[in-house]
Design an enzyme around this catalytic site. Structure first.
Site, PDB file in Angstrom:
ATOM      1  N   CYS A  61       0.568  -1.152   0.235  1.00  0.00           N
ATOM      2  CA  CYS A  61      -0.117  -0.047  -0.258  1.00  0.00           C
ATOM      3  C   CYS A  61       0.627   1.274   0.007  1.00  0.00           C
ATOM      4  CB  CYS A  61      -0.828  -0.092   1.023  1.00  0.00           C
ATOM      5  SG  CYS A  61      -1.566   1.411   0.947  1.00  0.00           S
ATOM      6  N   ARG A  64      -0.169   4.869   3.156  1.00  0.00           N
ATOM      7  CA  ARG A  64      -0.377   4.374   4.209  1.00  0.00           C
ATOM      8  C   ARG A  64      -0.261   5.700   5.062  1.00  0.00           C
ATOM      9  NH1 ARG A  64       4.119  -0.355   4.719  1.00  0.00           N
ATOM     10  NH2 ARG A  64       4.028  -0.168   2.348  1.00  0.00           N
ATOM     11  N   TRP A 233      -9.518   5.095  -1.760  1.00  0.00           N
ATOM     12  CA  TRP A 233      -9.808   6.144  -2.555  1.00  0.00           C
ATOM     13  C   TRP A 233      -8.417   5.251  -3.337  1.00  0.00           C
ATOM     14  CZ3 TRP A 233      -8.482   9.029   1.975  1.00  0.00           C
ATOM     15  CH2 TRP A 233      -7.831   9.046   1.977  1.00  0.00           C
ATOM     16  N   GLU A 238      -5.194   2.586 -10.814  1.00  0.00           N
ATOM     17  CA  GLU A 238      -6.003   1.006 -10.655  1.00  0.00           C
ATOM     18  C   GLU A 238      -6.409   1.564 -12.072  1.00  0.00           C
ATOM     19  OE1 GLU A 238      -5.670   0.316  -6.660  1.00  0.00           O
ATOM     20  OE2 GLU A 238      -5.862   2.692  -6.271  1.00  0.00           O
TER      21      GLU A 238
HETATM   22  N1  LIG Z   1      -7.223   1.651  -3.773  1.00  0.00           N
HETATM   23  C1  LIG Z   1      -7.374   0.880  -3.931  1.00  0.00           C
HETATM   24  N2  LIG Z   1      -6.924  -0.235  -4.319  1.00  0.00           N
HETATM   25  C2  LIG Z   1      -6.363  -1.155  -3.315  1.00  0.00           C
HETATM   26  C3  LIG Z   1      -5.822  -1.394  -2.802  1.00  0.00           C
HETATM   27  C4  LIG Z   1      -5.812  -3.319  -1.668  1.00  0.00           C
HETATM   28  C5  LIG Z   1      -5.727  -3.888  -2.699  1.00  0.00           C
HETATM   29  C6  LIG Z   1      -6.409  -3.691  -3.894  1.00  0.00           C
HETATM   30  C7  LIG Z   1      -6.786  -4.980  -5.007  1.00  0.00           C
HETATM   31  N3  LIG Z   1      -6.535  -5.144  -5.640  1.00  0.00           N
HETATM   32  C8  LIG Z   1      -5.880  -6.221  -6.701  1.00  0.00           C
HETATM   33  C9  LIG Z   1      -4.618  -6.744  -7.430  1.00  0.00           C
HETATM   34  C10 LIG Z   1      -5.192  -8.119  -8.419  1.00  0.00           C
HETATM   35  C11 LIG Z   1      -3.860  -8.689  -7.850  1.00  0.00           C
HETATM   36  C12 LIG Z   1      -2.753  -7.801  -8.235  1.00  0.00           C
HETATM   37  N4  LIG Z   1      -3.459  -5.920  -7.364  1.00  0.00           N
HETATM   38  C13 LIG Z   1      -7.244  -1.857  -4.323  1.00  0.00           C
HETATM   39  C14 LIG Z   1      -7.650   0.670  -2.370  1.00  0.00           C
HETATM   40  C15 LIG Z   1      -8.584  -0.643  -1.823  1.00  0.00           C
HETATM   41  C16 LIG Z   1      -8.931  -0.415  -0.301  1.00  0.00           C
HETATM   42  C17 LIG Z   1      -8.442   1.425  -0.179  1.00  0.00           C
HETATM   43  S1  LIG Z   1      -7.371   1.671  -0.807  1.00  0.00           S
END
Ligand SMILES: N=C(Nc1cccc(CNC[C@@H]2CCCN2)c1)c1cccs1
Length: 358
Positions: A61, A64, A233, A238
């Protein structure tokens, strides 16, 4: 488990500047409860702080710096799929907050020793269906073709558009899974347009405002919470690089490059790179215009460096997985690319878990 409980409670009391005597009392309570039931019940404060520290320890993340502002909903008492579904809709509405998104986590019942815990089958609370066509093409998100088939098998009927929100599948311990349609009024979506290309809006693209991960296990002090969906957010890449740009996802780079008049037959035109920047510009422009929280990858990178500096002040290292922290576009143009990182697993933390469906 007891060792993890002791380690976490030490951390909790230390970071709250509580005297050792208070810790010893709590540890004695926990040991006694554990002897009787092979588990222990965490206080709301221990639960909330554990969730924040789990976020602080999340190596993938980049966001953080905000770990202390997590809103924690203690929903460990809910016992039926219907009331859990209602709580998930409330989570979506509270977290979305009409576009001014706040970080939220909803924590449901812990896993009981020797039993399976309750699960949400969906990878995120809001995901788009993927419909495989007879000719092999896909309408919607190819990543969710299999999940979409499972939902249809359970009797769910989608409209067949590229952006049908999938139903939530909730499975209580030792019960069959149940599916629930999320009311569309609860789901905020952003229609994508580009500040310089009037044709962009005609592509009919949109994306949902709220990312909400629902298939990871939260572990605090030796206690496992298999259902603890957390939301925040988006970072623009992404959506603009991965969800809409990946070949195995919505695969929009060729269409965007064509509309931009780029030469997609030659790599030398860098048409993919220019289409990626256009798509990410459209995402940032549209979210901002519609008043929905989002962060660009340059701002997120600077915030992460600031977080590392603040953690160093607190005498803590920041565990991080460089390959997951560095954004998928313009990597070396962000400061995190040039930053040394150590990827260690600290607890409390979130862990991926076996998918509920095979
Ligand atoms: N912006 C966000 N994106 C996020 C965070 C953690 C995990 C994911 C999901 N990602 C999964 C993908 C698919 C496999 C590798 N990445 C998205 C947030 C999600 C929850 C709080 S912030």
């Amino acid at each position: 488990m007891l060792l993890e409980a002791t380690d976490y409670l030490r951390l909790f009391y230390r970071e709250h500047d509580q005297p050792e005597s208070r810790l010893e009392v709590r540890l004695a309570e926990v040991y006694q409860e554990y002897r009787r039931s092979q588990t222990y019940w965490q206080t709301p404060a221990e639960l909330a702080y554990g969730a924040k520290v789990a976020w602080r320890n999340s190596t993938n993340c980049i966001g953080r710096i905000f770990w202390q502002s997590l809103n924690v909903r203690d929903l460990r008492h809910l016992t039926t799929a219907e009331e859990i579904f209602a709580a998930l809709v409330e989570h979506i509405e509270l977290a979305t907050n009409n576009g001014s998104i706040h970080p939220y986590i909803s924590i449901f019942a812990p896993q009981q020793p020797g039993k399976k815990g309750m699960r949400i089958w969906n990878p995120q609370l809001i995901r788009y269906a993927g419909y495989r066509q007879a000719d092999g093409s896909v309408v919607g998100d190819p990543e969710h073709c299999k999940f979409t088939e499972i939902c249809q098998h359970f009797g769910w009927k989608g409209k067949g558009t590229p952006f049908d929100v999938l139903p939530l599948i909730i499975q209580m311990p030792d019960r069959p899974p149940q599916w629930f349609e999320i009311p569309s009024k609860a789901i905020l979506e952003v229609f994508l347009s580009h500040p310089d290309y009037p044709w962009f809006a005609d592509l009919g693209l949109k994306w949902h405002a709220l990312p909400a991960v629902s298939d990871w296990r939260l572990e605090i002090g030796g206690i496992s919470y298999p259902t603890a969906p957390f939301s925040g957010w988006y970072m623009c890449t992404e959506i603009g690089a991965r969800n809409l740009g990946d070949v195995q996802r919505y695969n929009l780079l060729p269409i965007i490059a064509e509309k931009m008049g780029l030469d997609t037959r030659s790599k030398l035109s860098l048409w993919k790179d220019r289409a990626l920047v256009a798509l990410n510009t459209a995402v940032l422009h549209s979210f901002a215009q519609q008043g929905v929280s989002i962060v660009d990858h340059h701002t997120a990178s600077s915030q992460f460096i600031q977080h590392m500096e603040r953690e160093a002040q607190a005498g803590r290292m920041v565990p991080a997985d460089w390959g997951r922290i560095v954004p998928p576009i313009s990597a070396s143009a962000t400061e995190v690319f040039h930053t040394e990182m150590e990827n260690v697993c600290l607890k409390p933390n979130f862990f991926p878990q076996q998918a509920s469906y095979s």
